[in-house]
Design an enzyme around this catalytic site. Sequence first.
Site, PDB file in Angstrom:
ATOM      1  N   LYS A 173     -23.103  36.187   9.658  1.00  0.00           N
ATOM      2  CA  LYS A 173     -21.741  35.590   9.343  1.00  0.00           C
ATOM      3  C   LYS A 173     -20.950  36.384   8.385  1.00  0.00           C
ATOM      4  O   LYS A 173     -21.408  36.613   7.347  1.00  0.00           O
ATOM      5  CB  LYS A 173     -21.795  33.911   8.819  1.00  0.00           C
ATOM      6  CG  LYS A 173     -20.567  33.391   8.901  1.00  0.00           C
ATOM      7  CD  LYS A 173     -20.323  32.261   8.004  1.00  0.00           C
ATOM      8  CE  LYS A 173     -20.056  32.634   6.595  1.00  0.00           C
ATOM      9  NZ  LYS A 173     -19.803  31.698   5.533  1.00  0.00           N
TER      10      LYS A 173
HETATM   11  C1  R5P Z   1     -19.391  28.952   2.059  1.00  0.00           C
HETATM   12  O1  R5P Z   1     -19.118  28.046   1.130  1.00  0.00           O
HETATM   13  C2  R5P Z   1     -20.183  28.484   3.158  1.00  0.00           C
HETATM   14  O2  R5P Z   1     -21.038  29.431   3.756  1.00  0.00           O
HETATM   15  C3  R5P Z   1     -19.142  28.348   4.301  1.00  0.00           C
HETATM   16  O3  R5P Z   1     -20.121  27.540   5.309  1.00  0.00           O
HETATM   17  C4  R5P Z   1     -18.294  29.446   5.027  1.00  0.00           C
HETATM   18  O4  R5P Z   1     -17.671  29.949   4.159  1.00  0.00           O
HETATM   19  C5  R5P Z   1     -17.534  28.856   6.233  1.00  0.00           C
HETATM   20  O5  R5P Z   1     -16.489  27.859   5.719  1.00  0.00           O
HETATM   21  P1  R5P Z   1     -14.863  28.340   5.740  1.00  0.00           P
HETATM   22  O6  R5P Z   1     -14.585  28.336   6.895  1.00  0.00           O
HETATM   23  O7  R5P Z   1     -14.511  27.124   4.666  1.00  0.00           O
HETATM   24  O8  R5P Z   1     -14.853  29.731   4.827  1.00  0.00           O
END
Ligand code: R5P
Length: 272
Positions: A173
Amino acid sequence: MDWGIRNRLSRIMKPQDGKGVMLAVDHGYFLGPTERLEDPKKTIKPLLKHADSLMLTRGVLRTCVDSESDIPIVLRVSGGTSILGEDLSNETITTSIEEAIRVNASCLALSIFVGSKYEHQTLKNLSKLVDEGEKYGIPVLAVTAVGKEMARDARYLALSCRVAAELGAHLVKTYYCENFEKVVEGCPVPVIIAGGKKLTEKEALNLTFNAIRDGASGVDMGRNIWQSDHPIEMIQAVRSIVHDRQTVEESINSFFMNKNMRSNELETLKTR
Ligand code: R5P
């Protein structure tokens, strides 16, 4: 690749198109009760049926998700520091592989902080987790966290994603950026994007569209879904871009038009 790993991955990234919509609600592990995620149960429940998988910690899983639910779980297993701590990159593995098996996790998620003070430690965490996951057929999602001092550009993100894949992550990711196709090209495993801080709905849908166009295999999105005033429509619209290749305009027309939305509200959404 091991049958179990492939099977679990196919629950997250749909085999029909190789794409996935992961709903991220793990923010509390370092941010505490983030806006609109104060009561995770309330936030998660109406969105579950629109997500392909759910990313969260064991604490929120146990207390806020029905054990009868068939949503595939992406279990965040790294942490150990908070926004008040000395350095966010100082993470460790916080959940055992036995616990991940007990809660029937389909995937394990862990952050790496390339270029940060604790880079080495977080990369060791990843390598160890891949070894553990592979013993039991559980894939690992590496989350490329970006420290304040790092630029979120293709050069840096490509480096982070490649390092993650080289250490054995099955899925990575990262963030969308200019020249994102370079990030995807340099990473031999599927790349999904985080949504990041809350944008307007149209901006977040544009981000999703551009990422998919440039080679992303899906999203791991949180705030841009559940901090929206229209979270259900938002996740449906994101889904239609990821799986149905709808344009941003089409996704807005399909989902926000159906909403009993005042026409001026809709116009704002379409033009801003
Ligand atoms: C970090 O806080 C996490 O891995 C989140 O799951 C990730 O950043 C995705 O969430 P967002 O779309 O709110 O950035």
